[in-house]
Design a protein around this motif. Structure first.
Motif, PDB file in Angstrom:
ATOM      1  N   ALA A 113       0.818  -1.215   0.000  1.00  0.00           N
ATOM      2  CA  ALA A 113       0.000   0.000   0.000  1.00  0.00           C
ATOM      3  C   ALA A 113       0.850   1.263   0.000  1.00  0.00           C
ATOM      4  CB  ALA A 113      -0.933   0.001   1.208  1.00  0.00           C
ATOM      5  N   GLY A 114       2.088   1.166   0.473  1.00  0.00           N
ATOM      6  CA  GLY A 114       2.932   2.347   0.594  1.00  0.00           C
ATOM      7  C   GLY A 114       3.811   2.570  -0.622  1.00  0.00           C
ATOM      8  N   GLY A 115       4.403   3.747  -0.696  1.00  0.00           N
ATOM      9  CA  GLY A 115       5.334   4.073  -1.771  1.00  0.00           C
ATOM     10  C   GLY A 115       4.716   3.857  -3.133  1.00  0.00           C
ATOM     11  N   ASP A 116       5.490   3.221  -4.032  1.00  0.00           N
ATOM     12  CA  ASP A 116       4.984   2.887  -5.362  1.00  0.00           C
ATOM     13  C   ASP A 116       4.515   1.444  -5.441  1.00  0.00           C
ATOM     14  OD1 ASP A 116       5.561   5.446  -6.395  1.00  0.00           O
ATOM     15  OD2 ASP A 116       7.665   4.886  -6.729  1.00  0.00           O
ATOM     16  N   GLY A 117       4.286   0.821  -4.280  1.00  0.00           N
ATOM     17  CA  GLY A 117       3.857  -0.561  -4.268  1.00  0.00           C
ATOM     18  C   GLY A 117       4.998  -1.513  -4.026  1.00  0.00           C
ATOM     19  N   LEU A 118       4.669  -2.800  -3.948  1.00  0.00           N
ATOM     20  CA  LEU A 118       5.653  -3.808  -3.574  1.00  0.00           C
ATOM     21  C   LEU A 118       6.482  -4.283  -4.758  1.00  0.00           C
ATOM     22  CD1 LEU A 118       6.822  -5.467  -1.307  1.00  0.00           C
ATOM     23  CD2 LEU A 118       4.853  -6.999  -1.452  1.00  0.00           C
ATOM     24  N   GLY A 119       5.950  -4.194  -5.948  1.00  0.00           N
ATOM     25  CA  GLY A 119       6.718  -4.615  -7.118  1.00  0.00           C
ATOM     26  C   GLY A 119       6.702  -6.102  -7.363  1.00  0.00           C
ATOM     27  N   ALA A 120       5.809  -6.838  -6.678  1.00  0.00           N
ATOM     28  CA  ALA A 120       5.687  -8.277  -6.889  1.00  0.00           C
ATOM     29  C   ALA A 120       4.682  -8.550  -8.001  1.00  0.00           C
ATOM     30  CB  ALA A 120       5.248  -8.967  -5.608  1.00  0.00           C
ATOM     31  N   ASP A 121       4.786  -9.739  -8.607  1.00  0.00           N
ATOM     32  CA  ASP A 121       3.818 -10.139  -9.627  1.00  0.00           C
ATOM     33  C   ASP A 121       2.535 -10.646  -8.983  1.00  0.00           C
ATOM     34  OD1 ASP A 121       5.490  -9.949 -12.196  1.00  0.00           O
ATOM     35  OD2 ASP A 121       6.774 -11.129 -10.872  1.00  0.00           O
ATOM     36  N   ASP A 122       2.677 -11.320  -7.837  1.00  0.00           N
ATOM     37  CA  ASP A 122       1.526 -11.822  -7.098  1.00  0.00           C
ATOM     38  C   ASP A 122       1.760 -11.621  -5.609  1.00  0.00           C
ATOM     39  OD1 ASP A 122      -0.518 -13.438  -8.896  1.00  0.00           O
ATOM     40  OD2 ASP A 122       1.480 -13.905  -9.663  1.00  0.00           O
ATOM     41  N   ILE A 123       0.676 -11.433  -4.890  1.00  0.00           N
ATOM     42  CA  ILE A 123       0.697 -11.392  -3.428  1.00  0.00           C
ATOM     43  C   ILE A 123      -0.272 -12.450  -2.936  1.00  0.00           C
ATOM     44  CG2 ILE A 123      -0.033 -10.073  -1.404  1.00  0.00           C
ATOM     45  CD1 ILE A 123       0.980  -7.563  -2.747  1.00  0.00           C
ATOM     46  N   ALA A 124       0.134 -13.201  -1.922  1.00  0.00           N
ATOM     47  CA  ALA A 124      -0.752 -14.170  -1.285  1.00  0.00           C
ATOM     48  C   ALA A 124      -0.657 -13.999   0.224  1.00  0.00           C
ATOM     49  CB  ALA A 124      -0.375 -15.594  -1.679  1.00  0.00           C
ATOM     50  N   VAL A 125      -1.781 -14.115   0.900  1.00  0.00           N
ATOM     51  CA  VAL A 125      -1.776 -14.043   2.361  1.00  0.00           C
ATOM     52  C   VAL A 125      -2.541 -15.237   2.909  1.00  0.00           C
ATOM     53  CG1 VAL A 125      -1.538 -11.540   2.451  1.00  0.00           C
ATOM     54  CG2 VAL A 125      -3.833 -12.544   2.408  1.00  0.00           C
ATOM     55  N   VAL A 126      -2.064 -15.753   4.035  1.00  0.00           N
ATOM     56  CA  VAL A 126      -2.749 -16.858   4.713  1.00  0.00           C
ATOM     57  C   VAL A 126      -2.855 -16.507   6.197  1.00  0.00           C
ATOM     58  CG1 VAL A 126      -2.105 -18.675   3.099  1.00  0.00           C
ATOM     59  CG2 VAL A 126      -0.529 -18.083   4.943  1.00  0.00           C
ATOM     60  N   GLY A 127      -4.008 -16.834   6.778  1.00  0.00           N
ATOM     61  CA  GLY A 127      -4.222 -16.541   8.196  1.00  0.00           C
ATOM     62  C   GLY A 127      -4.112 -15.073   8.497  1.00  0.00           C
ATOM     63  N   SER A 128      -4.659 -14.224   7.624  1.00  0.00           N
ATOM     64  CA  SER A 128      -4.448 -12.781   7.762  1.00  0.00           C
ATOM     65  C   SER A 128      -5.452 -12.125   8.696  1.00  0.00           C
ATOM     66  CB  SER A 128      -4.536 -12.107   6.391  1.00  0.00           C
ATOM     67  OG  SER A 128      -4.414 -10.703   6.524  1.00  0.00           O
ATOM     68  N   PRO A 129      -4.958 -11.338   9.663  1.00  0.00           N
ATOM     69  CA  PRO A 129      -5.856 -10.535  10.501  1.00  0.00           C
ATOM     70  C   PRO A 129      -6.189  -9.186   9.862  1.00  0.00           C
ATOM     71  CG  PRO A 129      -3.624 -10.305  11.299  1.00  0.00           C
ATOM     72  CD  PRO A 129      -3.568 -11.272  10.135  1.00  0.00           C
ATOM     73  N   GLY A 130      -5.585  -8.916   8.689  1.00  0.00           N
ATOM     74  CA  GLY A 130      -5.798  -7.641   8.004  1.00  0.00           C
ATOM     75  C   GLY A 130      -4.525  -7.168   7.334  1.00  0.00           C
ATOM     76  N   MET A 131      -4.680  -6.423   6.224  1.00  0.00           N
ATOM     77  CA  MET A 131      -3.531  -5.987   5.419  1.00  0.00           C
ATOM     78  C   MET A 131      -3.341  -4.481   5.468  1.00  0.00           C
ATOM     79  SD  MET A 131      -3.925  -8.523   2.110  1.00  0.00           S
ATOM     80  CE  MET A 131      -2.298  -8.063   1.465  1.00  0.00           C
ATOM     81  N   THR A 132      -3.857  -3.842   6.488  1.00  0.00           N
ATOM     82  CA  THR A 132      -3.782  -2.389   6.730  1.00  0.00           C
ATOM     83  C   THR A 132      -4.711  -1.599   5.816  1.00  0.00           C
ATOM     84  OG1 THR A 132      -1.968  -1.727   5.213  1.00  0.00           O
ATOM     85  CG2 THR A 132      -1.346  -2.619   7.399  1.00  0.00           C
ATOM     86  N   VAL A 133      -5.298  -2.227   4.819  1.00  0.00           N
ATOM     87  CA  VAL A 133      -6.222  -1.539   3.914  1.00  0.00           C
ATOM     88  C   VAL A 133      -7.530  -2.331   3.881  1.00  0.00           C
ATOM     89  CG1 VAL A 133      -4.390  -0.548   2.492  1.00  0.00           C
ATOM     90  CG2 VAL A 133      -5.342  -2.790   1.896  1.00  0.00           C
ATOM     91  N   ASP A 134      -8.559  -1.694   3.331  1.00  0.00           N
ATOM     92  CA  ASP A 134      -9.872  -2.338   3.291  1.00  0.00           C
ATOM     93  C   ASP A 134     -10.219  -2.904   1.921  1.00  0.00           C
ATOM     94  OD1 ASP A 134     -10.249  -1.710   5.959  1.00  0.00           O
ATOM     95  OD2 ASP A 134     -11.240   0.202   5.516  1.00  0.00           O
ATOM     96  N   HIS A 135      -9.387  -2.586   0.915  1.00  0.00           N
ATOM     97  CA  HIS A 135      -9.674  -3.053  -0.434  1.00  0.00           C
ATOM     98  C   HIS A 135      -8.368  -3.452  -1.137  1.00  0.00           C
ATOM     99  CE1 HIS A 135     -13.804  -1.603  -0.095  1.00  0.00           C
ATOM    100  NE2 HIS A 135     -13.310  -0.488   0.417  1.00  0.00           N
ATOM    101  N   ALA A 136      -8.432  -4.537  -1.908  1.00  0.00           N
ATOM    102  CA  ALA A 136      -7.255  -4.989  -2.644  1.00  0.00           C
ATOM    103  C   ALA A 136      -6.783  -3.929  -3.636  1.00  0.00           C
ATOM    104  CB  ALA A 136      -7.578  -6.289  -3.380  1.00  0.00           C
ATOM    105  N   SER A 137      -7.689  -3.090  -4.108  1.00  0.00           N
ATOM    106  CA  SER A 137      -7.319  -2.044  -5.067  1.00  0.00           C
ATOM    107  C   SER A 137      -6.399  -1.000  -4.458  1.00  0.00           C
ATOM    108  CB  SER A 137      -8.585  -1.367  -5.605  1.00  0.00           C
ATOM    109  OG  SER A 137      -9.350  -0.823  -4.532  1.00  0.00           O
TER     110      SER A 137
END
Length: 547
Positions: A436-460
């Motif tokens: 979510a920060g800067g210009d983004g992570l620069g990965a091709d894919d992101i996967a999360v497991v057992g997530s309590p939250g990703m600091t944002v409310d929308h994948a966009s």
């Protein structure tokens, strides 16, 4: 000015000094190769089959042999650098001297065998002729200037020689005889003193990973070896440099730091407490033990130590397989209570992830990375502190994760390998903050497991196509049940987050890597760039999965 110094510098041949510098550098390079072969062909294979007290005693001796080779490597490289630096400055002084003499003679001055400048033209002028005496006065200024240049050149050569002597004198030739008394730590101090004596500063490495990669490529092979040997902590910690270079440098830095903490004097640790010193030793020992256990691993399973920190709970970034050359790289970011003592378990996880991804990679190489490059939160039993329930640790670690991914890209060069970043538990919060920060992570894919939250409310909000944001959630994961939709962001597994859910057939918070599970298989697919099997995303008021 001593005449003999001037005469020697004018005629000095530096070929022998240059040859000696190269010879010592070759010794250092040979020691590096011998140490690597010893680890991969002797101690590594033995660790897989030799156990017990006798084995422990033998490994202690074998590790000491490797440490001795590293000491010789470091000091040999230092001697080579001292000799080469001394030669360079003395030869530069010789060039300055010869140029000054040549220019003086071109202008009609004479320089005797002691380096004294005289003016035969002025001496021949009549003393009772005002015009002639004015000319003599005009020529006296340049004569003094040439004399100053000659004297300065001789002075510079003497200083370079004295600095070289002082640097070499700081290297103790008897250090190997006192090895059990902390020779490795003493060697590190000697090397620092030697570098300081010849005025060598730490390498000026660009912070930007792409610029750092270009800086490294512009160095000669000799300069690369020298920096990696003499400044291992700086080279090992630089994102963007080749993984094998960082691994060699970090292993050397780890050993040096351990011995420095174990055997260094009180003055070295005046800024840290005894408890912190002991904690760092414990962290380094735990990390070294895991690396030792996997020495001699088969091709593709070899470990690359890409970064580490001994302070606090400890941090480590370790790749299994070379991410620089891998077609597919998966980066696992662990969560709460991950410390240096957890490295073994995390390595097992990236090993299973690599195996799973390899099944789907069509024969292309796969690398997996455990990225404990941040201060993971702590929780004891049911006692949760603010570091677990707030975004602070994730946001603190986010820039470093972005920097690491950028460094992985830079080390790959023009080839674009497929990179997937996987976050588990609070690690998913860190991944979310990084994306979510800067210009983004620069990965091709992101996967999360057992997530309590990703600091944002929308994948966009993650600076990437939401169709490449994958979410795995076990139906009875207590972390998801108890902590999502609170202070760390909305539950990524529920609408309206907007990512894509993949099939999970495991239970609890730590079963996502169970052998033979669909959960593990799907993560392997994602790392290999193959879509996983999906399940519909549920509304937040409907049970996640109907079992």
């Amino acid at each position: 000015m001593a005449g003999s110094d001037y005469a020697r510098l004018m005629k000095q041949d530096f070929n022998d000094l240059e040859s000696a510098a190269k010879a010592w550098t070759r010794v250092a390079e040979e020691m590096e190769g011998l140490a690597a072969r010893h680890r991969s062909q002797v101690t590594g294979p033995l660790r897989h089959s030799w156990k017990g007290d006798d084995a422990d005693g033998a490994f202690y001796y074998l590790e000491e042999v490797e440490s001795r080779l590293d000491v010789v490597r470091t000091e040999g490289m230092t001697i080579g650098r001292v000799l080469e630096t001394t030669r360079f400055w003395m030869q530069q002084a010789q060039t300055d001297l010869r140029n000054a003499v040549s220019r003086a003679e071109e202008n009609g001055y004479a320089v005797d065998e002691d380096g004294n400048v005289t003016d035969p033209q002025s001496a021949a002028l009549p003393h009772n002729d005002p015009d002639a005496q004015e000319l003599a006065r005009q020529r006296s200024g340049p004569r003094y200037e040439f004399q100053d240049r000659i004297d300065a050149a001789v002075h510079d050569a003497l200083k370079a020689s004295a600095d070289g002597v002082r640097a070499l004198s700081s290297l103790d030739a008897m250090i190997m005889d006192r090895f059990n008394d902390g020779a490795s730590a003493e060697s590190l101090h000697d090397v620092r003193d030697a570098m300081k004596a010849i005025g060598v500063q730490d390498p000026q490495i660009p912070d930007d990973p792409k610029a750092a990669a270009e800086w490294w490529k512009a160095l000669s092979p000799e300069e690369q070896d020298e920096y990696a040997t003499l400044y291992p902590a700086q080279i090992g910690g630089t994102d963007g440099l080749p993984s094998d270079v960082r691994d060699h440098a970090n292993r050397l830095a780890l050993e040096q730091e351990y011995n420095d903490l174990e055997f260094g004097g009180p003055e070295d640790f005046k800024d840290i407490s005894l408890d912190e010193r002991n904690k760092r030793l414990q962290n380094l020992h735990a990390l070294q033990d895991q690396l030792n256990q996997r020495d001699g691993a088969p091709k593709g399973k070899e470990l690359y130590l890409l970064n580490y920190k001994s302070a606090g709970d400890g941090q480590a970034v370790i790749a299994m397989g070379n991410p620089d050359t891998a077609a597919h790289t998966g980066v696992l970011v662990p969560g709460t209570n991950t410390t240096m003592d957890s490295v073994g378990g995390q390595l097992n996880r990236i090993g299973t992830l690599q195996n799973s991804a390899t099944k789907w990679s069509d024969g292309q190489p796969v690398s997996t990375v455990m990225w404990l490059g941040y201060d993971a939160p702590e929780a004891s039993g049911g006692d949760l502190n603010s570091s677990v329930t707030t975004k602070g640790r994730a946001e603190d670690g986010a820039p470093d994760l972005r920097h690491f991914i950028a460094g992985t890209r830079a080390a790959q060069g023009d080839r674009h390998g497929h990179i997937t970043v996987i976050g588990h538990s609070y690690g998913s919060t860190t991944v979310g903050a990084a994306a979510a920060g800067g210009d983004g992570l620069g990965a091709d894919d992101i996967a999360v497991v057992g997530s309590p939250g990703m600091t944002v409310d929308h994948a966009s909000d993650l600076h990437m196509d939401p169709s490449h944001v994958w979410v795995g959630a076990a139906p009875d994961d207590p972390i998801i049940d108890d902590f999502s939709d609170l202070s760390l962001g909305d539950n990524p597994a529920e609408e309206p987050f907007g990512g894509r859910n993949f099939d999970v057939d495991t239970h609890g918070h730590s079963g996502y890597w169970d052998q033979g599970s669909q959960s593990l298989d799907n993560q392997g697919r994602i790392i290999a760039g193959i879509p996983p099997t999906e399940v519909p995303k549920q509304d937040n008021d409907v049970p996640l999965l109907p079992w």
